[in-house]
Design a protein around this motif. Structure first.
Motif, PDB file in Angstrom:
ATOM      1  N   ARG A  30       0.828  -1.213   0.000  1.00  0.00           N
ATOM      2  CA  ARG A  30       0.000   0.000   0.000  1.00  0.00           C
ATOM      3  C   ARG A  30       0.861   1.261   0.000  1.00  0.00           C
ATOM      4  N   TRP A  31       1.901   1.270   0.837  1.00  0.00           N
ATOM      5  CA  TRP A  31       2.779   2.442   0.962  1.00  0.00           C
ATOM      6  C   TRP A  31       3.416   2.799  -0.379  1.00  0.00           C
ATOM      7  N   LYS A  32       3.826   1.798  -1.123  1.00  0.00           N
ATOM      8  CA  LYS A  32       4.470   2.050  -2.408  1.00  0.00           C
ATOM      9  C   LYS A  32       3.522   2.732  -3.396  1.00  0.00           C
ATOM     10  N   CYS A  33       2.226   2.658  -3.140  1.00  0.00           N
ATOM     11  CA  CYS A  33       1.230   3.277  -4.029  1.00  0.00           C
ATOM     12  C   CYS A  33       0.838   4.683  -3.602  1.00  0.00           C
ATOM     13  N   ALA A 153       6.642  -6.628  -3.238  1.00  0.00           N
ATOM     14  CA  ALA A 153       6.938  -5.312  -2.663  1.00  0.00           C
ATOM     15  C   ALA A 153       8.285  -4.823  -3.199  1.00  0.00           C
ATOM     16  N   GLY A 154       9.241  -5.730  -3.353  1.00  0.00           N
ATOM     17  CA  GLY A 154      10.531  -5.377  -3.953  1.00  0.00           C
ATOM     18  C   GLY A 154      10.389  -4.942  -5.398  1.00  0.00           C
ATOM     19  N   HIS A 155       9.528  -5.637  -6.152  1.00  0.00           N
ATOM     20  CA  HIS A 155       9.259  -5.201  -7.522  1.00  0.00           C
ATOM     21  C   HIS A 155       8.695  -3.785  -7.513  1.00  0.00           C
ATOM     22  N   MET A 156       7.794  -3.535  -6.577  1.00  0.00           N
ATOM     23  CA  MET A 156       7.162  -2.220  -6.504  1.00  0.00           C
ATOM     24  C   MET A 156       8.165  -1.133  -6.123  1.00  0.00           C
ATOM     25  N   ARG A 160       8.350   1.905  -8.668  1.00  0.00           N
ATOM     26  CA  ARG A 160       8.094   3.256  -8.150  1.00  0.00           C
ATOM     27  C   ARG A 160       9.288   4.178  -8.406  1.00  0.00           C
ATOM     28  N   GLU A 161      10.490   3.676  -8.193  1.00  0.00           N
ATOM     29  CA  GLU A 161      11.675   4.503  -8.443  1.00  0.00           C
ATOM     30  C   GLU A 161      11.772   4.879  -9.923  1.00  0.00           C
ATOM     31  N   GLU A 166      10.767   8.039  -6.408  1.00  0.00           N
ATOM     32  CA  GLU A 166      10.449   7.833  -4.990  1.00  0.00           C
ATOM     33  C   GLU A 166      11.089   6.535  -4.500  1.00  0.00           C
ATOM     34  N   THR A 167      11.823   6.637  -3.408  1.00  0.00           N
ATOM     35  CA  THR A 167      12.471   5.465  -2.816  1.00  0.00           C
ATOM     36  C   THR A 167      12.161   5.442  -1.320  1.00  0.00           C
ATOM     37  N   GLY A 168      12.530   4.345  -0.699  1.00  0.00           N
ATOM     38  CA  GLY A 168      12.377   4.245   0.749  1.00  0.00           C
ATOM     39  C   GLY A 168      11.891   2.880   1.159  1.00  0.00           C
ATOM     40  N   TYR A 169      12.263   2.523   2.344  1.00  0.00           N
ATOM     41  CA  TYR A 169      11.830   1.255   2.929  1.00  0.00           C
ATOM     42  C   TYR A 169      11.606   1.472   4.396  1.00  0.00           C
TER      43      TYR A 169
END
Length: 170
Positions: A30-33, A153-156, A160-161, A166-169
């Motif tokens: 969800r966060w990646k979106c 989630a890794g694909h996302m 996203r990048e 946008e990056t971050g974990y």
């Protein structure tokens, strides 16, 4: 609102840890979106995998949850795009479906999955007679879903990048 990304306690029972890790990975999906426009959510950035969009991955994850917990574990009818005679990755074909709707469907499916998980023993095996993987225990399915969700989630992260930097974990 995106659910919090909280790791499970270091010391807890097995179910709490397994569901905790799965819920954390779901929250990362969800966060990646967050903040994505529908246009970007549906934009392909990987030439060899044109259906691997943010929206496509969310849809895929919704159907994977359904497949493992409702179909394979409970033995419900095998319905959904992955069971139809359509193209491979049909569950990622979401052109024209708003990201918000896909995320709502994913959230609802995760809630159903969590209800199923809570109601059964981790040692209980799946029930669907038509699929060999239904012989797996709920424990195995949970571990697999942590792996599957984390992998996507890794694909996302990458998608996203490539979309907007946008990056971050965590």
């Amino acid at each position: 609102m995106t659910p919090p990304r909280i790791r499970p306690p270091y010391v807890a029972d097995e179910r709490t840890q397994l569901v905790g890790w799965l819920d954390m990975q779901r929250a990362i999906i969800r966060w990646k979106c967050e903040g994505l426009s529908d246009a970007d959510a549906h934009r392909s950035v990987l030439p060899a995998s044109p259906r691997m969009t943010m929206a496509g991955v969310v849809s895929h994850m919704r159907w994977v949850e359904n497949c493992w917990f409702e179909v394979l574990f409970l033995g419900r009818p095998a319905k959904g795009p992955q069971f139809e005679d359509g193209p491979e990755d049909a569950d990622m074909m979401v052109e024209g479906i708003p990201l918000a709707r896909l995320l709502e469907e994913y959230d609802r499916q995760c809630a159903v999955s969590n209800e199923i998980i809570a109601a059964h023993s981790l040692d209980e095996a799946g029930r669907h007679p038509d699929f060999d993987s239904a012989a797996a225990s709920l424990r195995w399915m949970l571990i697999h879903m942590v792996e599957e969700t984390a992998r996507h989630a890794g694909h996302m992260d990458t998608i996203r990048e490539l979309l907007d930097g946008e990056t971050g974990y965590y």
